[in-house]
Design a protein around this motif. Structure first.
Motif, PDB file in Angstrom:
ATOM      1  N   ALA A   4       0.822  -1.214   0.000  1.00  0.00           N
ATOM      2  CA  ALA A   4       0.000   0.000   0.000  1.00  0.00           C
ATOM      3  C   ALA A   4       0.854   1.262   0.000  1.00  0.00           C
ATOM      4  CB  ALA A   4      -0.964   0.009   1.186  1.00  0.00           C
ATOM      5  N   PHE A   5       2.093   1.171  -0.540  1.00  0.00           N
ATOM      6  CA  PHE A   5       2.937   2.362  -0.671  1.00  0.00           C
ATOM      7  C   PHE A   5       2.564   3.110  -1.944  1.00  0.00           C
ATOM      8  CE2 PHE A   5       5.108   1.015   2.911  1.00  0.00           C
ATOM      9  CZ  PHE A   5       6.240   1.779   3.192  1.00  0.00           C
ATOM     10  N   GLU A   6       2.869   4.420  -1.938  1.00  0.00           N
ATOM     11  CA  GLU A   6       2.464   5.277  -3.054  1.00  0.00           C
ATOM     12  C   GLU A   6       3.263   5.008  -4.331  1.00  0.00           C
ATOM     13  OE1 GLU A   6       1.140   9.131  -0.355  1.00  0.00           O
ATOM     14  OE2 GLU A   6       3.204   8.908  -1.052  1.00  0.00           O
ATOM     15  N   ARG A   7       4.531   4.598  -4.176  1.00  0.00           N
ATOM     16  CA  ARG A   7       5.372   4.346  -5.348  1.00  0.00           C
ATOM     17  C   ARG A   7       6.210   3.096  -5.094  1.00  0.00           C
ATOM     18  NH1 ARG A   7       7.859   8.188  -8.597  1.00  0.00           N
ATOM     19  NH2 ARG A   7       7.833   9.730  -6.916  1.00  0.00           N
ATOM     20  N   VAL A   8       6.277   2.227  -6.107  1.00  0.00           N
ATOM     21  CA  VAL A   8       7.171   1.067  -6.062  1.00  0.00           C
ATOM     22  C   VAL A   8       7.978   1.068  -7.352  1.00  0.00           C
ATOM     23  CG1 VAL A   8       7.368  -1.444  -5.968  1.00  0.00           C
ATOM     24  CG2 VAL A   8       5.598  -0.274  -4.627  1.00  0.00           C
ATOM     25  N   ALA A  58       8.916   7.459   4.191  1.00  0.00           N
ATOM     26  CA  ALA A  58       9.024   6.056   4.587  1.00  0.00           C
ATOM     27  C   ALA A  58       9.434   5.235   3.373  1.00  0.00           C
ATOM     28  CB  ALA A  58       7.703   5.545   5.143  1.00  0.00           C
ATOM     29  N   ILE A  59      10.292   4.217   3.611  1.00  0.00           N
ATOM     30  CA  ILE A  59      10.739   3.363   2.501  1.00  0.00           C
ATOM     31  C   ILE A  59      10.787   1.900   2.942  1.00  0.00           C
ATOM     32  CG2 ILE A  59      12.107   5.161   1.363  1.00  0.00           C
ATOM     33  CD1 ILE A  59      14.610   3.887   2.534  1.00  0.00           C
ATOM     34  N   VAL A  60      10.574   1.033   1.964  1.00  0.00           N
ATOM     35  CA  VAL A  60      10.826  -0.405   2.110  1.00  0.00           C
ATOM     36  C   VAL A  60      11.656  -0.804   0.891  1.00  0.00           C
ATOM     37  CG1 VAL A  60       9.834  -2.727   2.133  1.00  0.00           C
ATOM     38  CG2 VAL A  60       8.703  -0.871   3.384  1.00  0.00           C
ATOM     39  N   VAL A  61      12.800  -1.422   1.125  1.00  0.00           N
ATOM     40  CA  VAL A  61      13.692  -1.806   0.031  1.00  0.00           C
ATOM     41  C   VAL A  61      13.862  -3.318   0.048  1.00  0.00           C
ATOM     42  CG1 VAL A  61      15.942  -1.507  -1.029  1.00  0.00           C
ATOM     43  CG2 VAL A  61      14.900   0.401   0.192  1.00  0.00           C
ATOM     44  N   GLY A  69      19.677  -5.770  -8.398  1.00  0.00           N
ATOM     45  CA  GLY A  69      18.880  -4.552  -8.345  1.00  0.00           C
ATOM     46  C   GLY A  69      18.101  -4.470  -7.042  1.00  0.00           C
ATOM     47  N   LEU A  70      17.211  -3.496  -6.962  1.00  0.00           N
ATOM     48  CA  LEU A  70      16.389  -3.277  -5.772  1.00  0.00           C
ATOM     49  C   LEU A  70      14.948  -2.994  -6.183  1.00  0.00           C
ATOM     50  CD1 LEU A  70      18.731  -0.747  -3.890  1.00  0.00           C
ATOM     51  CD2 LEU A  70      18.529  -3.192  -3.412  1.00  0.00           C
ATOM     52  N   ILE A  71      14.039  -3.405  -5.321  1.00  0.00           N
ATOM     53  CA  ILE A  71      12.662  -2.923  -5.436  1.00  0.00           C
ATOM     54  C   ILE A  71      12.465  -1.932  -4.297  1.00  0.00           C
ATOM     55  CG2 ILE A  71      10.224  -3.519  -5.383  1.00  0.00           C
ATOM     56  CD1 ILE A  71      10.930  -6.267  -6.419  1.00  0.00           C
ATOM     57  N   SER A  72      12.279  -0.681  -4.636  1.00  0.00           N
ATOM     58  CA  SER A  72      12.228   0.386  -3.641  1.00  0.00           C
ATOM     59  C   SER A  72      10.803   0.943  -3.549  1.00  0.00           C
ATOM     60  CB  SER A  72      13.202   1.503  -4.025  1.00  0.00           C
ATOM     61  OG  SER A  72      13.318   2.443  -2.998  1.00  0.00           O
TER      62      SER A  72
END
Length: 789
Positions: free
Chosen positions: A159-163, A262-265, A276-279
């Motif tokens: 439910a984050f605004e950007r992935v 707020a971030i989840v990586v 790579g990363l999913i940020s």
């Protein structure tokens, strides 16, 4: 994504001495499980002050059953973080926690995060979301489709605004290659980030820890409190794998400049390396439950696994295509007589073999160009330079001008080069070219802003202030060569070498068989010819006696018949003598010695001059001939046969023959043979040419000596020629005239003959290791060329 500026900052990233405030950390001794360090927020979550917990056993907080569970976890050999559920009994009620436990070099770290009973996403919901996401991801066919869908599904789960899906290149810089976001959020898709945004040490942390959660970038970090007078209390606590590890101030500022709170990586690992990363970004503080965190970790592992499969699948498909093309090329080469034609036809196949736009095939001093390439002169200079760069028969670059500045002049055809060296002994190369690709790189802000040069000259990394699109044009580069394309080129070389070796073996075997066969044929021809001469001589003699002694008793038809027998026997003897001559040429050793061709040719011309007093002919010799190693008797026969044919097959009132030679350089300049396919325009007689009726041009002894020294010291092959103004030869007869007894005209025309002179001439030239050929125009004349090794 964490950024820092000095070596000390690098170290502080692993040992910050603090954690984020949404959980508690306990550092324990092993195996006693005594509390050595705690975060300074235990009163809030555990109802105990830090000083009350230090030096206490873990059983001071948890009941024996839970302590035993923790000990069981520690009995297992694990290198990552393990998850477990724990609770603490307080005065009021039980407090439940999500526990995270892992082992460092000096201690065991137990982290506790209070569970949020009001979480909107339950475990069942998360499980269904993950299950559905995996099912959808499995149905994708391309890597891009797969990653885009991964971003969309993770946005639903978190439910984050950007992935964003962020891929690293070979230099550590990155690009956003997939994105799922709310409409009002600015897009980052396609933007590039310099390597300084996520330095190597930070990338290593992402490789080791699969999920990094920062619920509130503005939250105040909580310091760690250590036990007094404990032998390890002065050692910084390694928080590399800590779930709650505090955020570096540089990273905080970096993300705040992006408008992120707020971030989840999630780390993407391929072949045990960080791919790579999913940020996941949110503009306001936002935490995720342990169930969502577990779902992110699980999906990250699944995506990493499938990522490898997708990349491999695309590589396999492309590699299969290259292998198919290479098989076609190899089959063509193995079956063709002309190596170059088989290699370059059809043109697209050679280019597609490595995904190039142009190619150059260099074999023994000759270059064949295919597609879009530099000029031949540029290719030669490029080969000379590349000879110093080749390693293991290969050289490749996607920015040739950086290594070879002159390449800027032909950047439109060869900004990228892949060079394949087929032979180290000879100049056998295949070069593939790729044109310049003007790439506009869209950076997320000016990458140079992350590097600050201090007054003392030191360099400091700092957060960039702007992430607005900043464009940079990259020049003098091509599309990079893929590993599969390089492997394809190398495999082609190995196949060509194998074909050449196989054909060499077949040719050696064939030569042995031909040599044996030729010897047998020569012996047969000699024996047959020799044995035939005696009965033929008898036929001739008896026919002559009948004509002389019995003509009076024969009628006219009988006399005519006997005359025909005599004529045919004479012709048959001529043919037999020719066969004997050819068989002797095949069996006898040739006597090689230094021969002055001027003297040799003078003797031959004198014979013609003496035997053709009434003939009107001129022999032109533009310049003295060199001294060469040859059999003088056989070479005299060569000149005699060629001059005789030149004069015989000539119906002009004024007949002339020109005799001379050219070297390799003169071939290139096109000095001989007007209309010649090999050497272009030929000059007529020059100022030094002499027109003589059967007389030889005599040069001064000094000039002859100088010429002979040049000829003997030169390594370039010499090509001799005999040119006439005769009737010429039709194009389809240029090869057949060298066959034995092959005449182009009837016996009555042009003085008759056996049709063996050119066959004998060819045999003599070949015995000298040379070759002979002719170029001709009907009605204008012919030029016979021959070489001597």
């Amino acid at each position: 994504m964490e950024l820092f500026s000095t070596d000390r900052d690098y170290k502080s990233l692993y040992t910050p001495g603090s954690i984020q405030p949404h959980g508690v950390l306990l550092a324990l001794s092993e195996p006693e499980l005594l509390i050595l360090q705690v975060s300074n927020n235990t009163q809030t979550y555990l109802g105990r002050k830090p000083q009350d917990l230090l030096a206490q056993p873990l059983s001071f907080l948890f009941d024996p059953t839970q302590v035993e569970v923790i000990k069981q976890y520690l009995l297992e050999d694990f290198s990552g973080v393990n998850y477990l559920k724990l609770f603490i009994c307080t005065d009021e009620d039980r407090q439940f926690f999500d526990g995270f436990i892992h082992r460092t070099k000096n201690s065991v770290i137990l982290e506790l995060e209070p569970t949020d009973s009001s979480a909107q996403v339950t475990f069942g919901n998360v499980h269904n979301l993950v299950k559905e996401a995996i099912a959808k991801l499995k149905r994708t066919s391309t890597l891009q489709e797969f990653l885009q869908l991964a971003a969309q599904e993770l946005r639903i789960i978190t439910a984050f605004e950007r992935v964003m899906v962020y891929q690293f290149d070979q230099h550590g810089a990155g690009e956003v290659i997939a994105e799922a976001k709310q409409e009002e959020v600015s897009p980052y898709l396609g933007l590039h980030y310099p390597a300084t945004d996520i330095p190597e040490q930070a990338r290593e942390l992402y490789r080791r820890g699969l999920v990094r959660v920062i619920p509130n970038l503005k939250a105040q970090a909580i310091e760690l409190v250590a036990i007094e007078n404990y032998e390890t209390h002065s050692l910084p606590l390694d928080l590399s794998l800590s779930v709650f590890r505090s955020v570096h101030p540089c990273c905080v500022e970096f993300h705040q400049n992006m408008g992120t709170a707020a971030i989840v990586v999630i780390s993407l690992i391929k072949d045990e390396k960080l791919w790579g990363l999913i940020s996941c970004h949110h503009q306001t503080p936002k935490n995720i439950t342990s169930e969502v965190r577990s779902a992110c970790e699980f999906l990250g592992q699944f995506i990493s696994s499938e990522l490898a499969n997708k990349v491999i699948q695309e590589e396999v498909h492309y590699k299969a295509k290259l292998e198919s093309l290479r098989s076609e090329v190899i089959e063509s080469i193995s079956q063709a007589d002309d190596f170059i034609d088989a290699l370059v036809q059809p043109e697209p196949r050679l280019l597609d073999l490595v995904g190039a736009k142009g190619a150059a095939v260099c074999l023994d001093g000759e270059i064949t160009l295919v597609g879009s390439t530099p000029e031949v002169e540029d290719v030669w200079e490029l080969i000379d330079w590349a000879n110093t760069q080749v390693r293991e028969n290969l050289f490749y670059t996607d920015s040739l001008s950086k290594l070879y500045p002159k390449a800027k002049t032909f950047k439109d055809t060869a900004s990228g080069l892949l060079l394949l060296q087929i032979s180290k002994v000879k100049q056998y190369y295949i070069l593939w070219f790729r044109p310049e690709v003007l790439r506009t790189v869209n950076w997320a802000g000016n990458p140079n802003e992350s590097i600050k040069v201090e007054a003392d000259g030191s360099v400091t990394l700092c957060p960039r202030q702007s992430f607005e699109q900043w464009q940079q044009t990259v020049r003098f580069t091509s599309e990079p060569w893929k590993l599969s394309e390089i492997d394809s080129a190398f495999a082609l070389r190995n196949a060509i070498v194998g074909i050449v070796l196989k054909k060499a073996e077949e040719l050696a075997k064939l030569n042995q068989e031909l040599e044996r066969s030729n010897q047998e044929l020569a012996s047969f021809a000699y024996a047959s010819s020799h044995d035939l001469k005696e009965p033929l001589r008898g036929i001739y003699n008896y026919s002559t006696i009948l004509l002389e002694d019995y003509a009076c008793v024969l009628d006219e038809d009988g006399i005519e018949y006997l005359q025909t027998v005599v004529s045919l026997s004479v012709r048959m003897e001529t043919l037999i003598n020719t066969l004997l001559r050819l068989s002797q040429l095949g069996k006898a050793e040739i006597n090689l010695q230094a021969t002055n061709l001027n003297q040799l040719l003078n003797e031959v011309i004198n014979v013609f001059d003496a035997s053709r007093q009434q003939a009107q002919f001129h022999i032109h010799i533009p310049r003295p001939l060199p001294t060469v190693q040859c059999d003088s008797v056989l070479m005299g026969e060569v000149f005699s046969n060629l001059i005789a044919n030149a004069l015989k097959y000539n119906d002009r009132a004024e007949k002339w023959v020109e005799i001379g030679y050219v070297d390799e350089e003169e071939w290139e300049r096109g000095r001989v043979g007007e209309g010649s396919q090999r050497c272009g325009r030929v000059s007529r007689l020059g100022a030094t040419g002499v027109e003589t009726r059967g007389k030889y041009f005599s040069a001064s002894s000094e000039a002859s000596l100088h010429l002979n020294l040049l000829a003997s010291s030169s390594q370039s092959p010499i090509t001799f020629y005999v040119k006439d103004n005769g009737i010429g030869i039709q194009k389809h007869h240029l090869e057949t005239i060298f066959k034995l007894f092959k005449r182009l005209h009837s016996q009555e025309k042009y003085g008759g003959g056996t049709g063996a002179g050119l066959a004998i001439t060819k045999k003599i030239i070949e015995r000298h290791g040379g070759r002979i050929w002719v170029e001709s125009s009907v009605g204008e004349g012919s030029t016979f060329y021959f070489t001597l090794e």
